[in-house]
Motif scaffolding. Structure first.
Motif, short mmCIF file in Angstrom:
data_model
loop_
_atom_site.label_atom_id
_atom_site.label_comp_id
_atom_site.label_asym_id
_atom_site.label_seq_id
_atom_site.Cartn_x
_atom_site.Cartn_y
_atom_site.Cartn_z
N LEU A 74 -6.90 5.22 2.18
CA LEU A 74 -5.89 4.10 2.11
C LEU A 74 -5.14 3.87 3.07
O LEU A 74 -4.69 2.79 3.62
N THR A 84 -8.65 9.98 -1.03
CA THR A 84 -8.35 8.85 -1.36
C THR A 84 -7.20 8.31 -0.59
O THR A 84 -7.00 7.19 -0.03
N ALA A 85 -6.37 9.36 -0.06
CA ALA A 85 -4.90 9.00 0.54
C ALA A 85 -5.44 8.59 1.93
O ALA A 85 -4.72 7.60 2.79
N ASN A 100 0.86 -1.26 0.01
CA ASN A 100 0.20 -0.03 0.10
C ASN A 100 0.85 1.30 0.09
O ASN A 100 0.21 2.34 -0.40
N PRO A 124 1.14 2.95 -3.72
CA PRO A 124 -0.12 4.02 -4.29
C PRO A 124 -0.23 5.11 -3.57
O PRO A 124 -0.40 6.27 -3.77
N PHE A 125 -0.02 4.99 -2.18
CA PHE A 125 0.09 6.19 -1.10
C PHE A 125 1.19 7.44 -1.68
O PHE A 125 0.69 8.49 -1.70
N THR A 155 -5.10 0.38 5.41
CA THR A 155 -4.27 -0.16 5.75
C THR A 155 -4.14 -0.37 7.28
O THR A 155 -3.27 -1.42 7.59
#
Length: 78
Positions: free
Chosen positions: A58, A54-55, A17, A20-21, A62
């Motif tokens: 995520l 979105t961040a 993850n 993408p972060f 996680t």
């Protein structure tokens, strides 16, 4: 002996993850420093809201996954 929360094994499982972060944060910084479409209050607010939401989601997913992995008895090797 109890395991420390979020040890190296769990961190390795959750490292997928991180990419993408980092990509999302790269675009936040890029659009903050250089906005190719100019500045419009509505457009910029929506743009940053989508990226930061979105961040944040995520990061939350996680964290939940880390707690689920940590709490799973099958992953414990004591």
């Amino acid at each position: 002996m109890s395991r420390r929360a979020f040890d190296a094994e769990v961190a390795l499982d959750l490292a997928v993850n991180l990419i993408p972060f980092l990509i999302i944060l790269f675009f936040v910084v890029l659009f903050a420093a250089f906005n190719p479409w100019g500045f419009s209050l509505l457009q910029s607010t929506l743009q940053f809201a989508i990226l930061l939401l979105t961040a944040g989601l995520l990061a939350l997913v996680t964290l939940i996954a880390a707690r689920a992995i940590e709490g799973d008895e099958q992953t414990r090797r004591e």
